[in-house]
Motif scaffolding. Sequence first.
Motif, short mmCIF file in Angstrom:
data_model
loop_
_atom_site.label_atom_id
_atom_site.label_comp_id
_atom_site.label_asym_id
_atom_site.label_seq_id
_atom_site.Cartn_x
_atom_site.Cartn_y
_atom_site.Cartn_z
N TYR A 82 0.84 -1.20 0.00
CA TYR A 82 0.00 0.00 0.00
C TYR A 82 0.87 1.25 0.00
N SER A 125 -9.29 3.23 -3.72
CA SER A 125 -9.09 1.79 -3.55
C SER A 125 -10.42 1.05 -3.44
N PHE A 410 -2.71 1.34 -9.49
CA PHE A 410 -2.86 0.03 -8.87
C PHE A 410 -1.96 -1.01 -9.52
N ALA A 432 -5.76 -1.57 -4.60
CA ALA A 432 -5.39 -0.61 -3.57
C ALA A 432 -4.18 0.16 -4.08
#
Length: 528
Positions: A82, A125, A410, A432
């Motif tokens: 992330y 996300s 992403f 995400a």
Amino acid sequence: MQQQLLSLAKKVLVATCCIALMYSCKKDKLTTDNNNGGNGGTTSGGTTALSNEDSLKYLMYNIMQVSYADGGRTPSKGLPTYFWYNSVPTLNPLDAKYSTADVLLRTIAGYAINPTTQQPYDHYSFLDRTGVLTNKLMNGVSASRNVMATTGDIGMEYAPVWDSQNKKVRLFVLYADKNSPAGQKGVTRGWEIVSFNGVTKFDTTATFLNQAYNAILNSSSVTLGFIRNDGSSYTTNLATGTYNVNPVAFDSVLTMNGKPVGYFVLYTYSSVVNSSGQDTYTKTAIDASFSKFKAAGITNLIVDLRYNGGGAVTTAEYLDNLIAPASAAGKVMYYYQYNDKLTAVASSIGLESQVNFSSTAGGMNLSNVFFITSRNTASASELTLNNLRPYFTNGIHLVGDTTYGKPVGFIDFNISMFDSTHTQKYLADLYAINYATTNANHSGGYYTGIPTDPGAQAADRVNVPWGNTTYDDNLILINSYLNGRGYTLARIESLNNFLQPIKSATLHTGFNGMVDYRLSQKIQNGLK
């Protein structure tokens, strides 16, 4: 809390896109030593039965926050994916307050705050639970990767508009994919929907708008009554179907200031290559448009992205290579930025730091490139125009409205597992935020959108057909500019006073983002 996660990870093998994320033995049993925060009855050193949803929550959290490579078993070597992982505190993904994986994902996304807006950076996300989006973007096919999901769609989008003159709501087609069930029956921009399944009374209530959406875009079939652009009536039944995506909704060679101008509309960025490395219909369609433009000898190009929510970065790169001047060949197209953990090991796991223009980029010799944009123009489509800016001196123009604002992207993580019968079960594709991009001048960070040129704002007249230089405000402004008058809006007042979408109504114009499926493959290779 870290010990709880390590204990839970003892029987989990976590990998990345196109690698099944699975339990190494029975999916419904995980060790839960000292786990007091999960849901379901647990005992010290015992086991607890996990639902599919709990499994998805656990795996999603580990991919984002702990390590995609080993389930968090070696945190000193952890590789969270992330982008804003270090803004998120340690959480227990099995806590009962996270009723679904979507709730957990929204919680994670709420921690990193943009100081300019005082709102979370991440309102992007999401989980794709059917695989429909992933297959459409990665392989250019409107079918689900999940065999249990409904296959295909009717391939069109519409907008509700308020007709102040006649005091009523009207529905107009925004675009249709030419290869889709709708496109195959000739449905196109500007057609008015006057009935659906016999319903002819339209209003602005949420109840009606939801009824219309569910009937037209969220069902397996619908009977629609239309008024075509020529005023004739047409009624047909449209059933969902599978088709090769054609992102080019319209293309034409227009005449402005006595010269040919290329104009084409891209409604999505399905990839130009599929998961097997083969060219898709998307590439075929784009190549056909540019062949037409080259044959006409254009020196000015209009790229209409007003409904383009982005998609595969490979398509953005392909377009940039076609559009760029020859001087860009071999030079930096854009840079990647990852979180600190991934940056430290990027080269060893196959994550590239930059993308360059091809050595053969630039064959059009374009003087001006106009992008028609709106609040629906997002991410990979924003990437396209931002990448070109350093290589055109005052030659990249934005007309229409400020873009959506998404300079981040992403890497697709396909999450699946094996159940107690050793049958692989698809859970979801995780989208995400994993990286940000900047152009060759290190310009990016446009979280509030990219504005139009001064004086180049234009309304979206949804009842105006594609390529109409008399009534489309965007094309009128561009024509004025090319004729040396700057952005001057002058048009003939007719055509139902140029209807515009209801601002409070949601346009379901698709995906807002950019996905690098190539990076997914590179991470996979880096794990071997």
